[in-house]
Design an enzyme around this catalytic site. Structure first.
Site, PDB file in Angstrom:
ATOM      1  N   LYS A 171      -3.078 -13.696  -5.962  1.00 25.58           N
ATOM      2  CA  LYS A 171      -1.754 -13.511  -5.366  1.00 25.58           C
ATOM      3  C   LYS A 171      -1.960 -13.248  -3.882  1.00 25.58           C
ATOM      4  O   LYS A 171      -2.343 -12.161  -3.478  1.00 25.58           O
ATOM      5  CB  LYS A 171      -0.998 -12.328  -5.970  1.00 25.58           C
ATOM      6  N   GLU A 246     -10.407  -2.905  -0.724  1.00 25.90           N
ATOM      7  CA  GLU A 246     -10.758  -2.973   0.702  1.00 25.90           C
ATOM      8  C   GLU A 246      -9.493  -2.613   1.458  1.00 25.90           C
ATOM      9  O   GLU A 246      -8.535  -3.379   1.456  1.00 25.90           O
ATOM     10  CB  GLU A 246     -11.212  -4.389   1.086  1.00 25.90           C
ATOM     11  N   CYS A 280      -8.842  -4.945  10.040  1.00 25.17           N
ATOM     12  CA  CYS A 280      -9.083  -3.638   9.424  1.00 25.17           C
ATOM     13  C   CYS A 280     -10.273  -2.924  10.057  1.00 25.17           C
ATOM     14  O   CYS A 280     -10.340  -1.706  10.051  1.00 25.17           O
ATOM     15  CB  CYS A 280      -9.305  -3.812   7.927  1.00 25.17           C
ATOM     16  N   GLU A 380      -3.406   3.809  11.389  1.00 23.23           N
ATOM     17  CA  GLU A 380      -3.800   2.447  11.720  1.00 23.23           C
ATOM     18  C   GLU A 380      -2.592   1.765  12.366  1.00 23.23           C
ATOM     19  O   GLU A 380      -1.544   1.634  11.737  1.00 23.23           O
ATOM     20  CB  GLU A 380      -4.179   1.741  10.420  1.00 23.23           C
TER      21      GLU A 380
HETATM   22  N1  LIG Z   1     -10.845  -3.369   4.342  1.00 21.87           N
HETATM   23  C1  LIG Z   1     -10.617  -4.649   4.383  1.00 21.87           C
HETATM   24  O1  LIG Z   1     -11.426  -5.450   3.984  1.00 21.87           O
HETATM   25  C2  LIG Z   1      -9.314  -5.172   4.898  1.00 21.87           C
HETATM   26  C3  LIG Z   1      -9.210  -6.469   5.320  1.00 21.87           C
HETATM   27  C4  LIG Z   1      -7.987  -6.930   5.794  1.00 21.87           C
HETATM   28  C5  LIG Z   1      -6.881  -6.081   5.796  1.00 21.87           C
HETATM   29  N2  LIG Z   1      -7.020  -4.815   5.365  1.00 21.87           N
HETATM   30  C6  LIG Z   1      -5.871  -3.912   5.391  1.00 21.87           C
HETATM   31  O2  LIG Z   1      -4.684  -4.567   4.957  1.00 21.87           O
HETATM   32  C7  LIG Z   1      -3.540  -3.975   5.575  1.00 21.87           C
HETATM   33  C8  LIG Z   1      -2.638  -5.042   6.166  1.00 21.87           C
HETATM   34  O3  LIG Z   1      -2.241  -5.928   5.202  1.00 21.87           O
HETATM   35  P1  LIG Z   1      -0.776  -5.893   4.555  1.00 21.87           P
HETATM   36  O4  LIG Z   1       0.228  -5.310   5.471  1.00 21.87           O
HETATM   37  O5  LIG Z   1      -0.588  -7.264   4.024  1.00 21.87           O
HETATM   38  O6  LIG Z   1      -0.973  -4.830   3.417  1.00 21.87           O
HETATM   39  P2  LIG Z   1      -0.061  -4.604   2.143  1.00 21.87           P
HETATM   40  O7  LIG Z   1      -0.766  -3.565   1.378  1.00 21.87           O
HETATM   41  O8  LIG Z   1       1.344  -4.420   2.467  1.00 21.87           O
HETATM   42  O9  LIG Z   1      -0.157  -5.992   1.395  1.00 21.87           O
HETATM   43  C9  LIG Z   1      -1.386  -6.515   0.943  1.00 21.87           C
HETATM   44  C10 LIG Z   1      -1.166  -7.258  -0.336  1.00 21.87           C
HETATM   45  O10 LIG Z   1      -0.790  -6.317  -1.331  1.00 21.87           O
HETATM   46  C11 LIG Z   1       0.381  -6.738  -1.971  1.00 21.87           C
HETATM   47  N3  LIG Z   1       1.073  -5.551  -2.442  1.00 21.87           N
HETATM   48  C12 LIG Z   1       1.971  -4.767  -1.794  1.00 21.87           C
HETATM   49  N4  LIG Z   1       2.390  -3.773  -2.599  1.00 21.87           N
HETATM   50  C13 LIG Z   1       1.748  -3.922  -3.776  1.00 21.87           C
HETATM   51  C14 LIG Z   1       1.764  -3.225  -5.018  1.00 21.87           C
HETATM   52  N5  LIG Z   1       2.534  -2.166  -5.197  1.00 21.87           N
HETATM   53  N6  LIG Z   1       0.972  -3.665  -6.029  1.00 21.87           N
HETATM   54  C15 LIG Z   1       0.192  -4.751  -5.861  1.00 21.87           C
HETATM   55  N7  LIG Z   1       0.145  -5.469  -4.719  1.00 21.87           N
HETATM   56  C16 LIG Z   1       0.902  -5.055  -3.689  1.00 21.87           C
HETATM   57  C17 LIG Z   1       1.107  -7.550  -0.915  1.00 21.87           C
HETATM   58  O11 LIG Z   1       2.051  -8.407  -1.510  1.00 21.87           O
HETATM   59  C18 LIG Z   1      -0.048  -8.283  -0.271  1.00 21.87           C
HETATM   60  O12 LIG Z   1      -0.440  -9.409  -1.021  1.00 21.87           O
HETATM   61  C19 LIG Z   1      -4.090  -3.075   6.632  1.00 21.87           C
HETATM   62  O13 LIG Z   1      -4.011  -1.735   6.219  1.00 21.87           O
HETATM   63  C20 LIG Z   1      -5.540  -3.520   6.770  1.00 21.87           C
HETATM   64  O14 LIG Z   1      -6.408  -2.564   7.278  1.00 21.87           O
HETATM   65  C21 LIG Z   1      -8.208  -4.346   4.908  1.00 21.87           C
END
Ligand SMILES: NC(=O)c1ccc[n+]([C@@H]2O[C@H](COP(=O)([O-])OP(=O)(O)OC[C@H]3O[C@@H](n4cnc5c(N)ncnc54)[C@H](O)[C@@H]3O)[C@@H](O)[C@H]2O)c1
Length: 476
Positions: A171, A246, A280, A380
């Site tokens: 997803k 992650e 990130c 962040e």
């Molecule tokens: N550590 C790493 O490897 C890494 C890499 C890239 C991004 N990030 C982190 O990702 C974040 C940014 O991405 P974002 O805004 O898309 O994050 P987000 O958590 O809003 O969304 C990420 C994914 O999770 C899904 N999601 C949201 N709520 C959910 C739930 N309740 N259950 C299951 N899935 C759910 C979203 O639809 C999306 O596909 C930042 O905090 C960044 O640091 C981490």
């Protein structure tokens, strides 16, 4: 405008169980650039059933054959490289040269790391004369990815999952679903058996939660915010799924007075601004020794003012807009908070850069005289905003400030003293520590301590996450 309402399930593109359109926006213009479907739990059920049916056959496929299909994926990726890059640029605003470079380039780069890992992985080894240790695929895995490095994150999950013999349901982020659909086409062209890879678009609370709660998914691998990661963990608890996460970061970048200062500051600033600050592992807290602090602030100002902001469709080394309206609002609000809490605005600030009245463009911003207690040092921001924190208490003080964060993804430090670099590097509570800008190779472990998550993606560590360990003891 692209119309891509179907999902990829059981080796074919299929309509969603229920029509539910979502408009995808081009961050450069704010206009609708595509329409996709948001899935439901019925779509998840269908994809999981396909993955479950494919599991036995794929898990029993010899490693060499799985490797051969992955090599074909590499060949297809080469042919479709520009399609991937263009989709990334359109959906999340990465400038086209950067999208063709690091963003889409992450696919082949990680593939190389995983193919090497497959060759050296201990799939089976003798423990004693009687006992054999066998690494087997975990089963059906649910993969959830974010929008900021869309193909990078997909590659870091899909490749090791299928390499290990798992079957999967992906997803992708609903904000950046277009490159994921190109990825699904690549998987199809590479010739993975039907059901090995499935894609369902949707939002977190519906499709994401249906996956975490699904009794036939054995493991969830999630990349995104700490908030959503924690929801995935809660959803997975009832069925005791393995969960790898992650998550976010607020990575320190310590600059000691004995460092090559111009190099350290320029690299620190450009690394922070890369991908419009939406990484990130961005070095977002620059922790600078007092003796060189004033000079460092001047250098950071110059470096940030040299960062060009521009249209993602134009060639060049500029940065693009932020990926969404929500991200733009969040960054603006945190810049305002920084000013209200008394940090010194050195350059940039609220609003769009000059010349832009549309698109989610933000100004490259530097704050000085930040304390580690301020909101902009703790949260962040995920935008082109650097915070500079002075320190005067030597190594101990630098390490204390660096480690004083709920996160622990990456850490950076700059010094001319190799002993100090090694000593301080070992004291930093983070999964990836880089001294004087040293690079990381394909197949390195990617992941963090504390609230930055658990598990490690990349290379043998990534493969390990998708395997169960069996001991088989035999007596005749
Ligand atoms: N550590 C790493 O490897 C890494 C890499 C890239 C991004 N990030 C982190 O990702 C974040 C940014 O991405 P974002 O805004 O898309 O994050 P987000 O958590 O809003 O969304 C990420 C994914 O999770 C899904 N999601 C949201 N709520 C959910 C739930 N309740 N259950 C299951 N899935 C759910 C979203 O639809 C999306 O596909 C930042 O905090 C960044 O640091 C981490």
């Amino acid at each position: 405008m692209r119309e891509q309402r179907q999902f990829y399930i059981d080796g074919q593109w299929v309509d969603p169980a229920k029509a539910n359109d979502l408009e995808v926006h081009d961050p450069a213009t704010e206009d609708v650039c595509a329409v996709i479907s948001l899935g439901s739990s019925a779509d998840v059920d269908k994809a999981v059933a396909a993955a479950k049916a494919a599991f036995e056959g794929w898990a029993a496929t010899p490693v060499a054959e799985r490797r051969a299909v992955l090599e074909r994926l590499g060949a297809v990726m080469k042919v479709r490289h520009d399609d991937l890059a263009e989709a990334i640029s359109l959906e999340m605003g990465a400038p086209i040269d950067f999208a063709k470079g690091e963003q889409a380039g992450a696919g082949p780069w990680h593939l190389k790391g995983f193919l090497d890992a497959m060759d050296k992985f201990a799939w089976e080894e003798k423990f004693t004369d009687r006992e054999t240790i066998i690494r087997e695929p975990v089963g059906v895995v649910g993969l959830i990815t974010p929008w900021n490095w869309p193909v990078n994150q997909i590659a870091l999950k899909v490749i090791p999952a299928v390499a290990a013999g798992c079957t999967c349901v992906l997803k992708p982020s609903e904000i950046a679903p277009l490159s994921a659909m190109v990825w699904a086409e690549l998987m199809d062209e590479a010739g993975f058996p039907k059901g090995v890879f499935n894609l369902v678009n949707g939002d977190g609370p519906t499709v994401g939660e249906a996956m975490s709660n699904h009794p036939d998914i054995d493991m969830m691998s999630f990349t995104g915010s700490t908030r959503a990661g924690s929801a995935v963990m809660r959803g997975s608890a009832a069925s005791i799924k393995r969960v790898t996460l992650e998550l976010g970061g607020k990575s320190p970048n310590i600059v000691f007075a004995d460092a090559d200062l111009p190099r350290a500051i320029r690299r620190g600033v450009t690394h922070m601004m890369e991908n419009t600050g939406q990484s990130c592992n961005a070095p977002s807290r620059m922790i600078v020794e007092q003796d060189v602090y004033d000079e460092a602030v001047e250098l950071a100002k110059e470096a940030a003012e040299a960062v060009k902001v521009g249209n993602p469709r134009d060639a060049g080394g500029h940065i693009g807009p932020l990926s969404s309206a929500a991200q733009f609002d969040k960054v603006q609000s945190l810049i305002e908070t920084g000013m209200a809490e008394g940090a010194r605005l050195v350059t940039g600030g609220p609003g769009r850069p000059e010349g832009f009245n549309r698109g989610w463009y933000a100004r490259p911003t530097v704050f000085a005289d930040v304390t580690n207690e301020m909101t902009i040092a703790r949260e962040e921001i995920f935008g082109p905003v650097l915070t500079m924190i002075p320190f005067s208490g030597g190594e101990d003080e630098a390490v204390r400030i660096a480690n004083d964060t709920p996160y622990g993804l990456a850490a950076y430090l700059w010094t001319g003293d190799a002993n100090k670099g090694d000593r301080v590097g070992r004291r930093l509570r983070a999964g990836m520590v880089r001294v004087n800008g040293a690079g990381l190779s394909a197949g390195h472990p990617f992941g963090g301590y504390k609230q930055s998550g658990n598990g490690r993606e990349g290379g043998v560590w990534g493969l390990e996450d998708f395997t169960e360990v069996k001991v088989l003891s035999q007596r005749y």
